[in-house]
Design an enzyme around this catalytic site. Sequence first.
Site, short mmCIF file in Angstrom:
data_model
loop_
_atom_site.label_atom_id
_atom_site.label_comp_id
_atom_site.label_asym_id
_atom_site.label_seq_id
_atom_site.Cartn_x
_atom_site.Cartn_y
_atom_site.Cartn_z
N ARG A 1 0.87 -1.22 -0.23
CA ARG A 1 -0.03 0.01 0.00
C ARG A 1 0.69 1.28 -0.12
NH1 ARG A 1 -2.44 3.39 3.65
NH2 ARG A 1 -1.67 2.39 5.53
N GLU B 1 14.55 2.20 -1.51
CA GLU B 1 15.85 1.44 -2.06
C GLU B 1 15.25 0.72 -3.47
OE1 GLU B 1 19.15 0.73 1.08
OE2 GLU B 1 17.30 0.59 1.96
MO1 MOS Z 1 20.14 2.73 3.86
S1 MOS Z 1 21.69 2.40 2.38
O1 MOS Z 1 19.90 1.21 4.15
O2 MOS Z 1 20.55 3.61 5.26
#
Ligand code: MOS
Length: 720
Positions: free
Chosen positions: A610, A687
Amino acid sequence: MTAIDNRRVDAYDKVTGRTVYGADRVPEGVAHAMFATAHVGKGRIVSIDTAAAEAVPGVRLVVTRFEPGELAEGSFIMGGGYGFQSFQPLLGDRVAYRGQPIALVVADTLVAATEAADLVTAEYEPEPFAVGLDAEGAETVVQEEAIPLPFLADIKVGDADAAFEASPVRIEGTYEHAPQHQVPMELISSVVEWRGDTVVVHEGTQNAGALRGGLARQLGIDPANVEIRSPYLGGGFGQKNSLQPHLGPLAVVSRRLGRPVKLVLPRPQTFHAASFRPTTRHTVRLGADASGRLLAAVHEVDQQTSRHDLFPCTATEITSRLYGVPAFRGRQRLVRTDVQTPGYMRAPFESPAAFAFESSIDELAYATGQDPVALRLANDTALDPVTGKPFSSRHLAECLRRGAERFGWAERNPEPGSMVAPDGSTIGWGVAAGAYPCNVAPAVAHLSATADGKVTVSVDGHEMGQGIRSAIALTVARDLGIPVADVVVVVGDTRVAPQHLTAGSWGTATALPAVQSGLIELRKHLNAAASGDVDVAACVAAVGGPVEVEVNTLPEMLERSRAGLVAIAGPEFGEFSSFSWIAHFVEVRIEAGTRRIRVPRVVSVADCGRVASPVTAAGQVRGAVVWGIGAALREESEVDERFGGFLNPTLEEYPVPVNADVHSIDVDFVDEPDPLFNAAGVKGLGEVAMVGVAAAIANAVHHATGRRPRRLPIRLEHVL
Ligand code: MOS
């Protein structure tokens, strides 16, 4: 249901300059500190001359070595400690790497401190050093033998090597990824002040808990006497995810002088004073049948580490999960070199791993005459090939289909070099997929409702620009049907909650479930219904005063978190495993005369469960795509075996993408909740958003040129 203002809650303060970052504070009587640093690649300090530094007017203190009784050695976060590395400078005569601090100067002004630090000179007994994977003296160890922990072991499913040898189609390639630095806008910096026996630290950090536990340990004091305040970071990206070696020395000199002390590392020093993305080399072997169905994959990685710590690598965690491959072998080796300990930098292992693996998948598509999107869809899997259990959610196929549609992929002529723009530029279209593990940490949430109708939420978490304040405020506002402006969010403050490391894209999935269960408790104590809009002021009046509740998640891991240690679960959870997924589609144009590589458009479609805060989530993806452009075409920390250290430690010489490099970035989300992973249904995004961008760019460069990029960043000379 009240309409909710979705905007970033701290946007106005940020653009009007009201946000106060760590080193923006100027306490009464503050002194300024500066390091002098080592000018050799490795060795021993024979003597240091501080006379000229001490003669600079306004200099109060020059320290070349701290006593063991006042400052203990460091401890490494991945070895169960607190710091980015175990090695603590200024405790002995050892120079472990170029750029290491050799003296700390404190003065009344920044100018005096800087001038004095420049005047410190040292004589060294230099020693041979190694800064590259293949350098003489670099020492390679097999990770699973050197660090016998299950999650760092080789991944073995079936006999991948035999299956590869027996495969009708075999692809093999070696890929290199340069070292890189995070270069957040906010420099590494702290303001330290003692209030009686308590040391108060203002520092932009992703891990206030580790600073508290680690500083207490280094100073030999009770953690109860350490307060860390980190309400905002001007970018973290992994560089600020643990105790830095400047903080202990700063606290000691502040106590010695009886004054607050401020330190802001100059940009060049940040290239040696903190972690960075280590260089890696990847060998990928793919075996498939004639139709491109994967039969085997082998992924071997060599990753740089320091001489004093083993920074572990988990690159094959995602490459073993991207596709339904029946046989997989993943191996990581660590190469000891003479640098500060490397560490996490946004998608630390996953982005380089995807460059290697997704380039190989593209090569397989060409070798089998398959379309690269169709080949990926044909190798999709609902089961985690490593555990054999289901993924809690996996909408990678939807990301690929939707992305292809938005991008117009059907118009692609697969023949390399066949698509040419009216100005003569060669057009390349590339695709790549990405994945990132879903981890989660324990969290404490404290909620209070007051007579003015406001709700204050104090919780584990750090705001580094990713939007955790927005995600928390929107969650509370939506649940109670109150204006976002009536939600006060307190994060990054050890006085209100333990403040476990915020990293690994687990921030939202860590904070929001705690906030949600806090809201259930708050409703009970307000005598409000279990759902629907709440008149907070009226409820507070009716119960006769302010209401406070405190809840926590993952109680079995809470003690580690309270101690400032890493306490995470995932991505394997008993009956399922959890990953976030993404697909990127990229157009490059390579100019005919200059061979300059441009990226006019990118389409990214993510499955992050979500979407808790749509505006900041889209910002996360756009930022990550910019990072991918940097990784593919710009960013490299230059290393020279003759000198050691990193040679381009400025924003002039370490080029990150600028506005002129960034054009259309079209972002979409599958937005399907993952209720198995957590009650809030949210997975990580910060990420995974970067994973596969560089790979898609490299694949687009191949499509434009017929040449397969084997090293990042891709330079003009690679496409001449
Ligand atoms: Mo991030 S590179 O997991 O702080």
